[in-house]
Design an enzyme around this catalytic site. Structure first.
Site, PDB file in Angstrom:
ATOM      1  N   ARG A  32       0.470  14.588  13.255  1.00 17.45           N
ATOM      2  CA  ARG A  32       1.080  14.418  11.936  1.00 17.45           C
ATOM      3  C   ARG A  32       1.180  15.722  11.130  1.00 17.45           C
ATOM      4  NH1 ARG A  32      -1.234   8.724   9.689  1.00 17.45           N
ATOM      5  NH2 ARG A  32       0.730   8.533   8.650  1.00 17.45           N
TER       6      ARG A  32
ATOM      7  N   ARG B 103      -8.684  -0.401   4.499  1.00 21.95           N
ATOM      8  CA  ARG B 103      -7.822   0.611   3.870  1.00 21.95           C
ATOM      9  C   ARG B 103      -6.477   0.001   3.501  1.00 21.95           C
ATOM     10  NH1 ARG B 103      -6.334   4.493   7.824  1.00 21.95           N
ATOM     11  NH2 ARG B 103      -4.791   4.772   6.193  1.00 21.95           N
TER      12      ARG B 103
ATOM     13  N   LYS C   7       0.844  -1.212   0.000  1.00 24.49           N
ATOM     14  CA  LYS C   7       0.000   0.000   0.000  1.00 24.49           C
ATOM     15  C   LYS C   7       0.878   1.261   0.000  1.00 24.49           C
ATOM     16  CE  LYS C   7      -1.729   1.631   4.033  1.00 24.49           C
ATOM     17  NZ  LYS C   7      -1.437   3.051   4.251  1.00 24.49           N
TER      18      LYS C   7
ATOM     19  N   ASP D 129       4.562   0.524  12.020  1.00 31.48           N
ATOM     20  CA  ASP D 129       3.353  -0.126  11.484  1.00 31.48           C
ATOM     21  C   ASP D 129       3.226  -1.586  11.925  1.00 31.48           C
ATOM     22  OD1 ASP D 129       2.594   2.189  10.280  1.00 31.48           O
ATOM     23  OD2 ASP D 129       3.105   1.605   8.234  1.00 31.48           O
TER      24      ASP D 129
HETATM   25  C1  UD1 Z   1       4.207   6.798   6.317  1.00 34.20           C
HETATM   26  C2  UD1 Z   1       3.337   5.589   6.119  1.00 34.20           C
HETATM   27  C3  UD1 Z   1       2.803   5.087   7.468  1.00 34.20           C
HETATM   28  C4  UD1 Z   1       3.948   4.860   8.450  1.00 34.20           C
HETATM   29  C5  UD1 Z   1       4.859   6.090   8.532  1.00 34.20           C
HETATM   30  C6  UD1 Z   1       6.103   5.863   9.362  1.00 34.20           C
HETATM   31  C7  UD1 Z   1       2.417   5.955   3.907  1.00 34.20           C
HETATM   32  C8  UD1 Z   1       1.245   6.263   3.070  1.00 34.20           C
HETATM   33  N1  UD1 Z   1       2.243   5.947   5.234  1.00 34.20           N
HETATM   34  O1  UD1 Z   1       3.390   7.832   6.868  1.00 34.20           O
HETATM   35  O2  UD1 Z   1       2.103   3.870   7.249  1.00 34.20           O
HETATM   36  O3  UD1 Z   1       3.425   4.624   9.742  1.00 34.20           O
HETATM   37  O4  UD1 Z   1       5.293   6.466   7.208  1.00 34.20           O
HETATM   38  O5  UD1 Z   1       6.805   4.750   8.909  1.00 34.20           O
HETATM   39  O6  UD1 Z   1       3.487   5.689   3.407  1.00 34.20           O
HETATM   40  N2  UD1 Z   1       6.420  14.541  10.714  1.00 34.20           N
HETATM   41  C9  UD1 Z   1       6.652  15.863  11.023  1.00 34.20           C
HETATM   42  N3  UD1 Z   1       6.574  16.774  10.008  1.00 34.20           N
HETATM   43  C10 UD1 Z   1       6.274  16.433   8.720  1.00 34.20           C
HETATM   44  C11 UD1 Z   1       6.044  15.084   8.434  1.00 34.20           C
HETATM   45  C12 UD1 Z   1       6.131  14.154   9.458  1.00 34.20           C
HETATM   46  O7  UD1 Z   1       6.912  16.218  12.160  1.00 34.20           O
HETATM   47  O8  UD1 Z   1       6.224  17.310   7.848  1.00 34.20           O
HETATM   48  C13 UD1 Z   1       6.475  13.533  11.814  1.00 34.20           C
HETATM   49  C14 UD1 Z   1       5.118  12.859  12.032  1.00 34.20           C
HETATM   50  O9  UD1 Z   1       4.289  13.624  12.866  1.00 34.20           O
HETATM   51  C15 UD1 Z   1       5.506  11.540  12.666  1.00 34.20           C
HETATM   52  C16 UD1 Z   1       6.861  11.246  12.000  1.00 34.20           C
HETATM   53  O10 UD1 Z   1       7.315  12.476  11.433  1.00 34.20           O
HETATM   54  O11 UD1 Z   1       5.677  11.685  14.050  1.00 34.20           O
HETATM   55  C17 UD1 Z   1       6.789  10.180  10.931  1.00 34.20           C
HETATM   56  O12 UD1 Z   1       5.904  10.569   9.918  1.00 34.20           O
HETATM   57  P1  UD1 Z   1       6.130  10.209   8.386  1.00 34.20           P
HETATM   58  O13 UD1 Z   1       7.387   9.416   8.236  1.00 34.20           O
HETATM   59  O14 UD1 Z   1       6.005  11.474   7.600  1.00 34.20           O
HETATM   60  O15 UD1 Z   1       4.886   9.284   8.110  1.00 34.20           O
HETATM   61  P2  UD1 Z   1       3.899   9.346   6.874  1.00 34.20           P
HETATM   62  O16 UD1 Z   1       4.648   9.619   5.623  1.00 34.20           O
HETATM   63  O17 UD1 Z   1       2.731  10.199   7.215  1.00 34.20           O
END
Ligand code: UD1
Length: 416
Positions: free
Chosen positions: A122, A397, A22, A305
């Site tokens: 997030r 999902r 996914k 995850d």
């Molecule tokens: C992706 C995955 C999700 C997985 C996560 C971490 C997809 C569609 N989803 O989510 O299944 O759990 O990676 O492996 O691929 N953060 C910030 N600022 C930002 C972006 C992120 O502070 O601009 C923080 C988030 O709040 C969180 C951490 O970084 O605490 C990890 O988030 P991120 O790696 O961005 O996860 P996703 O890409 O949303």
């Protein structure tokens, strides 16, 4: 609303084939907005989130055709809309991944701000930091966020945290920026490598993926490509834990074993037997399951995850285990549900302390998010009686044909 009824299961036995990932399919679908020729994607999992992303692409003017099970053809030559509708954005946070491609393809993009969600606030600050570094102006107004640039120019971007989504969005924005972009402290997840391989097939020039420093040399335009999505390491891990928790013997097929090293290591530490072959892994459960500690980390650390599923397993291990969640600040929603089933868990900040019990009991429980839902299914497989899981749209999902795959291994899960 659909529910799962999960019966106490005998030890699971047999083979199960893992679907495409996914978390690879979603960014790759978003990246298909960058090309002007036909794109064929294979091994795309049939999931609610994939459906939503296809709706997003169609709403932007791309032609999306479902050719066969798991095969999608996309043509984005005539995309004409730069705004992602609120209804679609609110259905799935990952819709935000179209921002990078739209910014570089059309010079503008607008979407509603992704709200908070069950597993934490997030934020998207790192995505925006990257867009700004490439020369975009960001405008936040009435819950909408816009990014605009006449021209994007490459730059050096340091991510304060190796965010998966930010690395993907910035990489997609940078592929057609002028000159060279370097993303430092980039995420190293296999899904980032899959996205870069796909973009390179379309004509991009990306190097260093899979390390913490990614270099992107901008090109003028991108064409088409045919690409197969990598197997889903989290679905694989979930079935591996299912084998362990039921003390079964399961061969999980279509896996890349190097992607699931932390899960293999932790299962072995807990006393399970794990046999690796080229694209298969066999897990044999143990009567003497030992408590092990887990700390979630960005790849190649233990995946957040898989935290909830391992918690279900550790709730019936011998001894005390400590599970520390470092990636998300509020990813323990499943704890209260597991406690309703008899698990002994205490939360202290970002740590969960589990005292293993001999057995779990069935109870009406709620899937609070995707992986929490998977953890409850695993707990249901060993709980006395029939466990009723509500809100299973979260599970749909991210897991393709979950109940059929479990049925193949001897479990009884009914959708009602
Ligand atoms: C992706 C995955 C999700 C997985 C996560 C971490 C997809 C569609 N989803 O989510 O299944 O759990 O990676 O492996 O691929 N953060 C910030 N600022 C930002 C972006 C992120 O502070 O601009 C923080 C988030 O709040 C969180 C951490 O970084 O605490 C990890 O988030 P991120 O790696 O961005 O996860 P996703 O890409 O949303």
């Amino acid at each position: 609303m659909n529910k799962f009824l999960v019966e106490k299961s005998p030890p699971l036995r047999g083979n199960v084939r893992i679907s495409g990932a996914k978390n690879s399919a979603l960014p790759i679908l978003a990246a298909s907005l960058l090309g002007t020729e036909d794109i064929i994607l294979e091994d795309v999992p049939q999931l609610k989130d994939v459906e939503v992303m296809c709706e997003v692409l169609s709403s932007l003017g791309a032609k999306v055709e479902f050719l066969d099970k798991g095969v999608i053809k996309i043509n984005s030559k005539d995309i004409n809309n730069y705004e992602t509708p609120y209804e679609l954005m609110s259905k799935m946070r990952a819709s935000f991944l179209v921002m990078g491609p739209l910014l570089t393809r059309l010079g503008k993009t607008k979407t509603s701000l992704p709200g908070g969600c069950a597993i934490g606030t997030r934020p998207i600050d790192l995505h925006l930091k990257g867009f700004r570094a490439l020369g975009a102006e960001i405008d936040v107004d009435h819950g909408y966020i816009g990014a605009y640039a006449d021209k994007l120019v490459g730059d050096r971007i340091y991510l304060d945290f190796p965010s998966v989504g930010a690395t993907e969005n910035i990489m997609m924005a940078a592929v057609m920026a002028e000159g060279e972009t370097i993303i430092d402290n980039a995420a190293m997840e296999p899904e980032i490598v899959d996205l870069a391989n796909f973009l390179n097939k379309m004509g991009a020039q990306i190097k260093g993926v899979g390390t913490s420093s990614i270099k992107i040399i901008g090109v003028k335009e991108l064409g088409g490509a045919t690409h197969s999505i990598i197997p889903d390491r989290i679905e694989a891990g979930t079935f591996m834990v299912a084998a362990a928790i039921t003390k079964g013997d399961v061969i999980v097929e279509n896996v890349i074993t190097s992607h699931i090293k932390p899960v293999i290591a932790k299962l072995r530490e807990s006393g399970c037997e794990v046999w690796e072959e080229e694209d298969k892994v066999r897990v044999i459960g143990t009567e003497d399951l030992k408590a092990v500690d887990i700390k979630t980390l960005p790849y190649p650390g233990f995946p957040t995850d898989m935290q909830a599923q391992f918690m279900a397993l550790m709730s019936v291990a011998k001894g005390t285990s400590v599970i520390i969640e470092t990636v998300f600040e509020n990813r323990f929603m499943h704890v209260d549900e597991l406690k309703r089933m008899g698990a002994d868990i205490k939360i202290d900040g970002r740590s969960a302390i589990l005292q293993g019990t001999d057995s779990l009991m069935s109870a009406p429980v709620k899937a609070t998010d995707l992986r929490a839902g998977a953890a409850l299914v695993l707990a249901g497989l060993i709980a006395d009686g029939v466990t009723e899981i509500s809100d299973i749209y979260h599970i749909d999902r991210g897991y393709e044909d979950m109940e059929q795959k479990f049925a193949q291994l001897g479990a009884k899960i009914y959708r009602v």
